[in-house]
Scaffold this motif. Structure first.
Motif, PDB file in Angstrom:
ATOM      1  N   ALA A  83       9.908 -28.260  25.705  1.00 55.11           N
ATOM      2  CA  ALA A  83      10.739 -28.969  24.722  1.00 55.11           C
ATOM      3  C   ALA A  83      12.228 -28.684  24.895  1.00 55.11           C
ATOM      4  O   ALA A  83      13.042 -29.618  24.871  1.00 55.11           O
ATOM      5  N   ASP A  84      12.605 -27.417  25.083  1.00 57.17           N
ATOM      6  CA  ASP A  84      14.025 -27.061  25.176  1.00 57.17           C
ATOM      7  C   ASP A  84      14.701 -27.615  26.426  1.00 57.17           C
ATOM      8  O   ASP A  84      15.929 -27.666  26.486  1.00 57.17           O
ATOM      9  N   LEU A  85      13.915 -28.023  27.426  1.00 61.45           N
ATOM     10  CA  LEU A  85      14.479 -28.614  28.646  1.00 61.45           C
ATOM     11  C   LEU A  85      14.244 -30.119  28.709  1.00 61.45           C
ATOM     12  O   LEU A  85      14.561 -30.759  29.707  1.00 61.45           O
ATOM     13  N   LYS A  86      13.672 -30.663  27.644  1.00 60.05           N
ATOM     14  CA  LYS A  86      13.364 -32.096  27.567  1.00 60.05           C
ATOM     15  C   LYS A  86      12.425 -32.548  28.686  1.00 60.05           C
ATOM     16  O   LYS A  86      12.548 -33.650  29.222  1.00 60.05           O
ATOM     17  N   VAL A  87      11.464 -31.665  29.024  1.00 55.89           N
ATOM     18  CA  VAL A  87      10.413 -32.015  29.981  1.00 55.89           C
ATOM     19  C   VAL A  87       9.202 -32.450  29.171  1.00 55.89           C
ATOM     20  O   VAL A  87       8.774 -31.741  28.260  1.00 55.89           O
ATOM     21  N   ASP A  88       8.674 -33.620  29.503  1.00 52.62           N
ATOM     22  CA  ASP A  88       7.492 -34.142  28.810  1.00 52.62           C
ATOM     23  C   ASP A  88       6.819 -35.134  29.755  1.00 52.62           C
ATOM     24  O   ASP A  88       7.168 -36.314  29.783  1.00 52.62           O
ATOM     25  N   LYS A  89       5.870 -34.644  30.563  1.00 55.13           N
ATOM     26  CA  LYS A  89       5.220 -35.482  31.565  1.00 55.13           C
ATOM     27  C   LYS A  89       3.712 -35.440  31.401  1.00 55.13           C
ATOM     28  O   LYS A  89       3.114 -34.373  31.325  1.00 55.13           O
ATOM     29  N   ASP A  90       3.109 -36.613  31.364  1.00 54.73           N
ATOM     30  CA  ASP A  90       1.656 -36.746  31.340  1.00 54.73           C
ATOM     31  C   ASP A  90       1.145 -36.909  32.765  1.00 54.73           C
ATOM     32  O   ASP A  90       1.781 -37.582  33.581  1.00 54.73           O
ATOM     33  N   ALA A  91      -0.030 -36.317  33.029  1.00 58.38           N
ATOM     34  CA  ALA A  91      -0.702 -36.498  34.312  1.00 58.38           C
ATOM     35  C   ALA A  91      -2.141 -36.911  34.032  1.00 58.38           C
ATOM     36  O   ALA A  91      -2.908 -36.142  33.448  1.00 58.38           O
ATOM     37  N   GLU A  92      -2.469 -38.125  34.399  1.00 62.25           N
ATOM     38  CA  GLU A  92      -3.827 -38.628  34.230  1.00 62.25           C
ATOM     39  C   GLU A  92      -4.795 -37.788  35.067  1.00 62.25           C
ATOM     40  O   GLU A  92      -4.387 -37.086  35.993  1.00 62.25           O
TER      41      GLU A  92
END
Length: 127
Positions: A83-92
């Motif tokens: 969250a603090d680095l604005k990383v938000d990735k989904d991997a199917e």
């Protein structure tokens, strides 16, 4: 007269070839520099399998550009959130996802899978 024309044409073609070869050489050198610059930085990979990350601690150097990779070896969707680095990735299921963060600041950052936060979490230390 004909021989002079042939020699002049040959000389002109030779000069053109040398000029073009010089341009091609510089282009290759520029491409190599661009590739090196593009490949600088760090890649941190987390493997998601059996509803768990393969690592619970990651480290990186302050100021670095870091590419985070989540490699999903499970049959369900996973996620990498910092969250603090604005990383938000989904991997199917069976897929990978990446996100790059530039100029990391020193600190400790928590990461988790937003779908399985109790089982899949860890700490990134940047120093």
């Amino acid at each position: 007269m004909r021989m002079r024309r042939i020699l002049s044409t040959a000389a002109a073609l030779g000069f053109t070839g040398v000029a073009l070869a010089g341009c091609g050489g510089n282009s290759k050198r520029d491409d190599a520099s661009a590739t090196t610059a593009a490949n600088s930085g760090t890649t941190l990979t987390l493997v998601a399998k059996n509803i768990a990350f393969d690592q619970s601690t990651l480290t990186a150097a302050a100021g670095d550009s870091v590419t985070f990779v989540i490699k999903n070896e499970d049959n369900t969707e996973h996620n990498l959130t910092i969250a603090d680095l604005k990383v938000d990735k989904d991997a199917e299921a069976g897929k990978s996802a990446t996100q790059t963060v530039t100029n990391l600041k020193p600190g400790t950052y928590q990461y988790h899978c937003e779908y399985h936060p109790a089982q899949m979490n860890g700490t990134l230390t940047v120093s």
